[in-house]
Design a protein around this motif. Structure first.
Motif, PDB file in Angstrom:
ATOM      1  N   GLU A  62     -10.192  68.159 -21.177  1.00 52.22           N
ATOM      2  CA  GLU A  62      -9.932  67.011 -20.312  1.00 52.22           C
ATOM      3  C   GLU A  62      -9.301  65.913 -21.142  1.00 52.22           C
ATOM      4  O   GLU A  62      -9.760  65.612 -22.241  1.00 52.22           O
ATOM      5  N   ILE A  72     -16.211  59.252 -17.761  1.00 56.74           N
ATOM      6  CA  ILE A  72     -15.844  60.424 -18.556  1.00 56.74           C
ATOM      7  C   ILE A  72     -17.042  61.359 -18.673  1.00 56.74           C
ATOM      8  O   ILE A  72     -16.938  62.556 -18.452  1.00 56.74           O
ATOM      9  N   LEU A  76     -17.286  65.236 -17.209  1.00 54.81           N
ATOM     10  CA  LEU A  76     -17.559  66.387 -18.074  1.00 54.81           C
ATOM     11  C   LEU A  76     -18.846  67.088 -17.672  1.00 54.81           C
ATOM     12  O   LEU A  76     -18.933  68.317 -17.726  1.00 54.81           O
ATOM     13  N   ILE A  90     -13.010  66.951 -24.993  1.00 52.87           N
ATOM     14  CA  ILE A  90     -12.491  65.708 -24.434  1.00 52.87           C
ATOM     15  C   ILE A  90     -11.496  65.136 -25.440  1.00 52.87           C
ATOM     16  O   ILE A  90     -11.822  64.965 -26.612  1.00 52.87           O
ATOM     17  N   THR A  92      -9.283  61.870 -26.006  1.00 55.90           N
ATOM     18  CA  THR A  92      -9.239  60.533 -25.438  1.00 55.90           C
ATOM     19  C   THR A  92      -8.951  59.449 -26.474  1.00 55.90           C
ATOM     20  O   THR A  92      -9.196  59.647 -27.665  1.00 55.90           O
TER      21      THR A  92
END
Length: 117
Positions: A62, A72, A76, A90, A92
């Motif tokens: 993601e 977030i 998840l 993740i 980010t």
């Protein structure tokens, strides 16, 4: 090393843009392709869940540029509830602490800022 660890390592070595989620997703897709990692983009996991990438072996990725930490985490957590997801990554620009596992599935954090250094 697990497949998820290997994929996270590839992403950590990749310089990625932080301007928009669309450009971040393109960079992730290119990095996966260059590394020969089979993946599907925008994979629908359920009626309300569509993960940015699902790689062979069930490794979900993601991408988030600027997004609230709690949102977030919740996203998840939803993805980890799906059987076809075996691990999560993740990617980010948001500094966030993540647990080592969600729903007994490993979670890996890739900082866009760290990859740019």
């Amino acid at each position: 090393m697990s497949a998820a660890q290997d994929i996270a390592a590839v992403l950590r070595r990749t310089r990625m843009p932080s301007g928009s989620e669309a450009s971040l997703q393109i960079a992730i897709g290119e990095a996966l392709g260059h590394a020969g990692i089979d993946h599907e983009r925008e994979k629908r996991l359920g009626p309300a869940d569509r993960i940015d990438f699902l790689c062979a072996g069930g490794v979900g990725i993601e991408a988030k540029v600027k997004y609230p930490k709690r949102a977030i985490y919740r996203q998840l957590e939803r993805y980890a509830a799906h059987d076809e997801v075996t691990a999560l990554i993740i990617v980010t620009a948001t500094a966030i602490g993540m647990p080592a596992q969600l729903n007994c599935k490993p979670v890996f954090y890739v900082s866009i800022g760290r990859a740019s250094l």
